[in-house]
Design an enzyme around this catalytic site. Structure first.
Site, PDB file in Angstrom:
ATOM      1  N   TYR A  37      -8.513  -8.474   6.455  1.00 25.31           N
ATOM      2  CA  TYR A  37      -9.525  -7.814   5.618  1.00 25.31           C
ATOM      3  C   TYR A  37     -10.704  -8.766   5.366  1.00 25.31           C
ATOM      4  O   TYR A  37     -10.773  -9.832   5.972  1.00 25.31           O
ATOM      5  CB  TYR A  37      -8.878  -7.264   4.349  1.00 25.31           C
ATOM      6  CG  TYR A  37      -7.829  -6.214   4.700  1.00 25.31           C
ATOM      7  CD1 TYR A  37      -8.215  -4.977   5.237  1.00 25.31           C
ATOM      8  CD2 TYR A  37      -6.463  -6.480   4.603  1.00 25.31           C
ATOM      9  CE1 TYR A  37      -7.271  -4.040   5.627  1.00 25.31           C
ATOM     10  CE2 TYR A  37      -5.510  -5.536   4.996  1.00 25.31           C
ATOM     11  CZ  TYR A  37      -5.921  -4.319   5.500  1.00 25.31           C
ATOM     12  OH  TYR A  37      -4.999  -3.390   5.904  1.00 25.31           O
ATOM     13  N   THR A  77       0.847  -1.197   0.000  1.00 25.38           N
ATOM     14  CA  THR A  77       0.000   0.000   0.000  1.00 25.38           C
ATOM     15  C   THR A  77       0.880   1.245   0.000  1.00 25.38           C
ATOM     16  O   THR A  77       1.758   1.383   0.836  1.00 25.38           O
ATOM     17  CB  THR A  77      -0.924  -0.036   1.236  1.00 25.38           C
ATOM     18  OG1 THR A  77      -1.841  -1.117   1.062  1.00 25.38           O
ATOM     19  CG2 THR A  77      -1.693   1.254   1.409  1.00 25.38           C
ATOM     20  N   GLN A  80      -3.914  -6.760  -7.011  1.00 28.76           N
ATOM     21  CA  GLN A  80      -4.469  -7.386  -5.819  1.00 28.76           C
ATOM     22  C   GLN A  80      -5.877  -6.870  -5.546  1.00 28.76           C
ATOM     23  O   GLN A  80      -6.083  -5.682  -5.300  1.00 28.76           O
ATOM     24  CB  GLN A  80      -3.577  -7.130  -4.597  1.00 28.76           C
ATOM     25  CG  GLN A  80      -3.950  -8.095  -3.468  1.00 28.76           C
ATOM     26  CD  GLN A  80      -3.354  -7.728  -2.135  1.00 28.76           C
ATOM     27  OE1 GLN A  80      -3.373  -6.574  -1.740  1.00 28.76           O
ATOM     28  NE2 GLN A  80      -2.855  -8.722  -1.414  1.00 28.76           N
ATOM     29  N   HIS A 122      -6.923 -10.695  -2.176  1.00 32.62           N
ATOM     30  CA  HIS A 122      -6.372 -10.366  -0.856  1.00 32.62           C
ATOM     31  C   HIS A 122      -7.170 -11.125   0.199  1.00 32.62           C
ATOM     32  O   HIS A 122      -8.221 -10.677   0.649  1.00 32.62           O
ATOM     33  CB  HIS A 122      -6.445  -8.859  -0.620  1.00 32.62           C
ATOM     34  CG  HIS A 122      -5.588  -8.391   0.511  1.00 32.62           C
ATOM     35  ND1 HIS A 122      -5.141  -9.236   1.496  1.00 32.62           N
ATOM     36  CD2 HIS A 122      -5.073  -7.166   0.814  1.00 32.62           C
ATOM     37  CE1 HIS A 122      -4.395  -8.551   2.359  1.00 32.62           C
ATOM     38  NE2 HIS A 122      -4.341  -7.287   1.965  1.00 32.62           N
ATOM     39  N   GLY A 180       9.933 -11.134   5.679  1.00 36.56           N
ATOM     40  CA  GLY A 180      11.249 -11.075   6.304  1.00 36.56           C
ATOM     41  C   GLY A 180      12.318 -11.896   5.605  1.00 36.56           C
ATOM     42  O   GLY A 180      13.337 -12.218   6.222  1.00 36.56           O
TER      43      GLY A 180
HETATM   44  C1  8OZ Z   1      -0.227  -1.245   5.329  1.00 40.80           C
HETATM   45  C2  8OZ Z   1      -1.028  -0.121   5.383  1.00 40.80           C
HETATM   46  C3  8OZ Z   1      -2.284  -0.184   4.836  1.00 40.80           C
HETATM   47  C4  8OZ Z   1      -2.753  -1.348   4.260  1.00 40.80           C
HETATM   48  C5  8OZ Z   1      -2.146  -5.040   4.147  1.00 40.80           C
HETATM   49  C6  8OZ Z   1      -3.128  -3.683   2.456  1.00 40.80           C
HETATM   50  O1  8OZ Z   1      -1.651  -5.119   5.260  1.00 40.80           O
HETATM   51  C7  8OZ Z   1      -2.440  -3.715   3.571  1.00 40.80           C
HETATM   52  C8  8OZ Z   1      -1.941  -2.475   4.215  1.00 40.80           C
HETATM   53  C9  8OZ Z   1      -0.679  -2.409   4.741  1.00 40.80           C
HETATM   54  O2  8OZ Z   1      -2.424  -6.030   3.491  1.00 40.80           O
END
Ligand code: 8OZ
Length: 371
Positions: free
Chosen positions: A185, A25, A97, A180, A307
């Site tokens: 999410y 992002t 994605q 995703h 990592g």
């Molecule tokens: C960091 C900041 C905002 C969203 C994820 C899409 O963790 C993100 C995300 C990462 O999958």
């Protein structure tokens, strides 16, 4: 022996090497429309075997952060076409994605200030980034409390994943799509018992909790073909307040259900996203996870993330632990990451302050070797 620098055919995706740019992002698409600067950023990274774009909203309801790009308007799709043309002109391979944030959103990002949606009305207690409608200034905010989705609403959300996939491939020119399914999410919210307390056939048993994910994948496969689709999963991450009591059997069941759909790849975040690779009270056997998929007939490429260093990635591919290794922060800071790994060259350091939002600084100004 296979190495990190060998090509790979994963379904319809042709990778010139096994170094992938992980979805990151960057919040640099004002109004959710990809820009020429976004095209330059991805063009610079086209020498890596696979680019997975930043999470891209499939609908306004799926938006959770300011300046995240979308795939639900003609303008957004045209913006993405500039990106895919630029990457393809350099011989690269790029998938987008597909993202619905579910409860990780804020009323100010939703149509008419609506509440974000989730499997159950359980807040994420997470943070998001919003823009003040009056001043345009950005600020962090606590995610809004979600409302539980009605069962009757689910087919339209599943259809919006499929429509976004179809438009991504046929209008925007992507080689494929990644769902995703990670990091707390919407898809992950349905999978895990900490966020899914539904009493209908989308909640309760593991069999019911995988139903939404499987239906989304099936719809996307019907839209663009399994050979152009992958999914990203994070069995044990604590990101965005997500939690699962029994991740090993749940995620093995999921991959057993997905195995017949012939996905191009499975993308696994090992451990806590962007953090420790092992979590003390959340043991997870990734080899057994992969074996469950293979034993069910799953033939997709196996992509790992989180990592990894150059040495770890070389070893992961050489040993057969993985077919592809994805890099986030190192790919942000090193547009030519695969080439640097091949030469054993030093890496640019990343600048955390410019990860989210802003200008070309910390975005398109990281040098490649020879610049
Ligand atoms: C960091 C900041 C905002 C969203 C994820 C899409 O963790 C993100 C995300 C990462 O999958």
């Amino acid at each position: 022996m296979t190495t990190l620098f060998d090509p790979l055919q994963a379904g319809e995706l042709h990778l010139t090497n096994r170094v992938a740019v992980a979805p990151c992002t960057r919040n640099r698409s004002p109004g959710a429309v990809p820009t020429a600067m976004n095209a330059e950023y991805y063009r610079q990274r086209a020498g890596n075997g696979l680019i997975i774009t930043e999470g891209t909203a499939i609908s306004q309801q799926g938006q959770g952060y300011a300046h995240v790009p979308g795939l639900y308007s003609a303008e957004q799709l045209a913006g993405w076409r500039q990106v895919t043309d630029a990457v393809h002109a350099r011989g690269g391979c790029i998938v987008t994605q597909l993202w619905h944030v579910g409860r990780v959103s804020h009323v100010s990002l939703q149509a008419d200030g609506a509440d974000p949606v989730a499997p159950s009305a359980i807040p994420a207690h997470s943070r998001t980034y919003i823009v003040d409608p009056q001043t345009g200034a950005g600020q962090f905010a606590t995610t809004s409390a979600p409302r539980a989705l009605q069962r009757e609403e689910l087919p339209a959300i599943i259809a919006s994943f499929a429509q976004a996939a179809r438009d991504a491939v046929h209008v925007a020119g992507f080689d494929g799509v990644e769902l995703h399914g990670a990091n707390g999410y919407l898809i992950d919210q349905f999978l895990k018992d900490g966020s899914n307390q539904r009493s209908d056939d989308y909640g309760g048993s593991p069999h019911n909790r995988i139903r939404f994910a499987v239906e989304v994948v099936r719809a996307v496969v019907d839209a663009v073909g399994g050979a152009r689709a992958g999914i990203r999963l994070s069995p044990v991450t604590p990101a965005n307040g997500i939690h699962e009591s029994h991740p090993q059997p749940l995620f093995e069941l999921l991959l057993q259900a997905l195995a017949p759909l012939n996905l191009a790849y499975i993308h696994v975040i090992e451990g806590a996203t962007g953090g420790p690779r092992t979590i003390e009270d959340q043991p997870f056997d990734y080899a057994a996870f992969k074996a469950a998929y293979r034993n069910a007939g799953g033939r997709g490429a196996w992509m790992v993330n989180n990592g990894y260093t150059r040495a770890m990635a070389l070893e992961a591919v050489a040993s057969g632990h993985a077919d592809i290794v994805a890099f986030g922060k190192d790919a942000i800071a090193n547009p030519d990451l695969a080439e640097r790994f091949r030469r054993g060259a030093a890496l640019n350091a990343w600048d955390k302050a410019t990860f989210y939002g802003g200008s070309a600084k910390g975005y398109t100004d990281y040098p490649a070797l020879g610049d």
